[in-house]
Motif scaffolding. Sequence first.
Motif, short mmCIF file in Angstrom:
data_model
loop_
_atom_site.label_atom_id
_atom_site.label_comp_id
_atom_site.label_asym_id
_atom_site.label_seq_id
_atom_site.Cartn_x
_atom_site.Cartn_y
_atom_site.Cartn_z
N ALA A 67 6.92 22.32 36.96
CA ALA A 67 6.86 22.85 38.33
C ALA A 67 6.48 21.74 39.31
O ALA A 67 7.09 21.62 40.38
CB ALA A 67 5.84 23.99 38.39
N LEU A 68 5.54 20.91 38.96
CA LEU A 68 5.10 19.91 39.95
C LEU A 68 6.15 18.81 40.15
O LEU A 68 6.35 18.32 41.26
CB LEU A 68 3.71 19.38 39.62
CG LEU A 68 3.44 18.29 38.59
CD1 LEU A 68 3.59 16.91 39.16
CD2 LEU A 68 2.03 18.47 38.03
N LEU A 69 6.88 18.48 39.08
CA LEU A 69 7.91 17.44 39.24
C LEU A 69 9.08 17.95 40.08
O LEU A 69 9.79 17.17 40.72
CB LEU A 69 8.42 16.95 37.88
CG LEU A 69 7.43 16.16 37.04
CD1 LEU A 69 8.06 15.69 35.73
CD2 LEU A 69 6.88 14.96 37.81
N LYS A 70 9.27 19.27 40.10
CA LYS A 70 10.37 19.82 40.90
C LYS A 70 9.94 20.08 42.34
O LYS A 70 10.75 20.46 43.17
CB LYS A 70 10.88 21.10 40.24
CG LYS A 70 11.67 20.79 38.96
CD LYS A 70 12.07 22.04 38.22
CE LYS A 70 12.91 21.67 36.99
NZ LYS A 70 13.01 22.79 36.03
N ASP A 71 8.65 19.92 42.64
CA ASP A 71 8.14 20.18 43.99
C ASP A 71 7.70 18.85 44.62
O ASP A 71 6.52 18.53 44.72
CB ASP A 71 6.96 21.16 43.89
CG ASP A 71 6.32 21.42 45.23
OD1 ASP A 71 6.81 20.88 46.25
OD2 ASP A 71 5.31 22.14 45.27
N GLY A 72 8.72 18.09 45.05
CA GLY A 72 8.44 16.77 45.61
C GLY A 72 7.73 16.83 46.96
O GLY A 72 7.20 15.83 47.43
N LYS A 73 7.72 18.03 47.61
CA LYS A 73 7.04 18.14 48.92
C LYS A 73 5.54 18.10 48.73
O LYS A 73 4.83 17.42 49.47
CB LYS A 73 7.42 19.49 49.56
CG LYS A 73 8.58 19.39 50.48
CD LYS A 73 8.59 20.60 51.37
CE LYS A 73 9.64 20.41 52.45
NZ LYS A 73 10.22 21.64 52.87
N THR A 74 5.06 18.86 47.74
CA THR A 74 3.61 18.91 47.50
C THR A 74 3.17 17.71 46.68
O THR A 74 2.07 17.18 46.86
CB THR A 74 3.25 20.21 46.73
OG1 THR A 74 3.88 21.30 47.41
CG2 THR A 74 1.76 20.43 46.65
N PHE A 75 4.05 17.29 45.75
CA PHE A 75 3.67 16.22 44.82
C PHE A 75 4.57 15.01 45.09
O PHE A 75 5.66 14.90 44.53
CB PHE A 75 3.79 16.71 43.37
CG PHE A 75 2.87 17.87 43.09
CD1 PHE A 75 1.53 17.64 42.79
CD2 PHE A 75 3.33 19.18 43.16
CE1 PHE A 75 0.67 18.70 42.55
CE2 PHE A 75 2.47 20.24 42.92
CZ PHE A 75 1.14 20.01 42.62
N SER A 76 4.11 14.15 45.97
CA SER A 76 4.93 13.03 46.44
C SER A 76 4.99 11.91 45.40
O SER A 76 4.04 11.69 44.63
CB SER A 76 4.30 12.50 47.73
OG SER A 76 4.68 11.17 47.96
N SER A 77 6.12 11.18 45.42
CA SER A 77 6.26 10.00 44.56
C SER A 77 5.86 8.73 45.29
O SER A 77 5.89 7.64 44.73
CB SER A 77 7.72 9.85 44.11
OG SER A 77 8.03 10.83 43.15
N GLY A 78 5.52 8.88 46.58
CA GLY A 78 5.30 7.71 47.45
C GLY A 78 4.29 6.70 46.92
O GLY A 78 4.39 5.51 47.22
N GLN A 79 3.33 7.17 46.13
CA GLN A 79 2.30 6.25 45.63
C GLN A 79 2.56 5.80 44.19
O GLN A 79 1.69 5.19 43.56
CB GLN A 79 0.92 6.92 45.69
CG GLN A 79 0.46 7.28 47.08
CD GLN A 79 0.31 6.04 47.93
OE1 GLN A 79 -0.27 5.06 47.52
NE2 GLN A 79 0.90 6.07 49.12
N PHE A 80 3.73 6.15 43.61
CA PHE A 80 3.97 5.87 42.18
C PHE A 80 3.78 4.38 41.88
O PHE A 80 3.00 3.99 41.02
CB PHE A 80 5.40 6.31 41.80
CG PHE A 80 5.69 6.25 40.32
CD1 PHE A 80 5.61 5.05 39.62
CD2 PHE A 80 6.07 7.39 39.62
CE1 PHE A 80 5.89 4.99 38.25
CE2 PHE A 80 6.35 7.33 38.25
CZ PHE A 80 6.26 6.13 37.57
N TRP A 81 4.51 3.55 42.62
CA TRP A 81 4.48 2.11 42.30
C TRP A 81 3.11 1.50 42.59
O TRP A 81 2.55 0.81 41.74
CB TRP A 81 5.59 1.40 43.08
CG TRP A 81 6.45 0.47 42.28
CD1 TRP A 81 6.84 -0.78 42.67
CD2 TRP A 81 7.04 0.68 40.99
NE1 TRP A 81 7.64 -1.34 41.71
CE2 TRP A 81 7.77 -0.48 40.66
CE3 TRP A 81 7.01 1.72 40.07
CZ2 TRP A 81 8.47 -0.63 39.46
CZ3 TRP A 81 7.71 1.59 38.88
CH2 TRP A 81 8.42 0.43 38.58
#
Length: 414
Positions: free
Chosen positions: A61-75
């Motif tokens: 669920a969280l991987l499919k909800d990019g609005k709540t769970f952003s990838s912006g800080q991954f790197w």
Amino acid sequence: MTAMQTVSADQDGQPKGYDPLDPIVKHEPYPYYKLLRRDEPVKWLPGLQAWGVARYDDIDALLKDGKTFSSGQFWPALLGEYDPVPEEAPMISMDPPFHMQLRRIANKAFVPSKINGLRDRTYQIANELIDDIIAKHGHEGEFDFCWEFTALYPVTVIAEVLGVPTERRAEFKHWVDDILSAANRAAYGPEKLAEIAASSMKTRNFFEELYDDRVQNLGDDLISTFIQTEVDGQKLNRNQILSMAILLLIGGVETTTNLLGTTLVELKRHPDIYNRVRADHALIAPLLEEVLRYNPPVQIIFRHTTVDTEIAGISIPAGSAIMPILASANRDESKFDNPEVFDIDRKIEVPLMSFGQGPHFCLGNYLSRMEAKSALEVVFSRFSVVDPVSDDVHWLDSYFARGPHSLPVRFKVA
Ligand code: HEM
């Protein structure tokens, strides 16, 4: 063996909780994941200042909800100050809308029709590496499966896709290893950190030179394609292309290398399966799927919450770091029968979490499966014996990437 028997204990003999930085956990994390799923599916991890998430449905669920769970800080979360191109986030560390625009461009190079065109080349590359091994070690003896085969094979494939000269492929592997080990930077001293910084710099310098050369001499490689591509009428700039190329190198090297190394480890642990697969190469594909499920190359990924939210009833404030433990999801008892059993005949009824889910689902998933299958076909055809020397595995020093650091094997030419 029960989970409790294999977790480490504190001074009072109490089982210690999951700490991804603990060397015992890094060596064998699965008993800890099992306890997390049962007792603490969402757990605060002080060493990493992040929330670990262990159950399949919550991760899905969280991987499919990019609005709540952003990838912006991954790197930044993974590499910190060791990012070779800190000025420009790579695709894996982007949110919509720019992520989708870049992803559409990259997808074109990774569609199955293009990847299938590389298949003959993958057989050739694997055969050439085995020729080199035989030239060096003779027709029988020992070699390091990781350093002399798996470390060189995917890097050669991806270097060809990118249009990178392959002579320096052994150096790439060292650079990528060092850069990825930045995930453990909190536990390292100045010497190791200096090595990581040097590898990050060398990677950047290498791709800068390559970019500058390609701008003058366009070819039919992927870097040349990126140079000529426009997004919304605008060309990608130099740093965007460097960042994309380095992401593909990192994504394309370590992961498939580790998948192949771990496959040999699992075959050593399951001699019955080794014999079956050797006798019937059609079993290589289900073997790889089971390795991807059971002991996947990417254990954990990173997200950040953009708003106050909740996972499995636990309140999580905005701005929190989240670590979905993909390798734990793959052993979730509610999704897989007897998940702790390595079984190449199992019926898999839900998607594996090994390549993630949602918008950032691995770009290279088809390529890595194809490459790994070709490699094992060649290895089993050329060697009548290929058998790890020891049962003890020296795993990579990482909570994020999983694979043997080195793997001496006994071999005999067929
Ligand atoms: C067994 C091999 C591999 C595994 C286990 C693996 C795993 C993953 C995972 C878990 C993600 C999702 C990251 C996220 O959601 O934040 C991902 C994304 C990605 N992978 Fe892989 N990968 C593999 C092979 C490859 C290869 C061979 C390439 C490239 C040639 C590649 C390139 C990428 C890229 C570019 C992304 C980012 C996609 C995006 O952000 O849209 N991977 N991979």
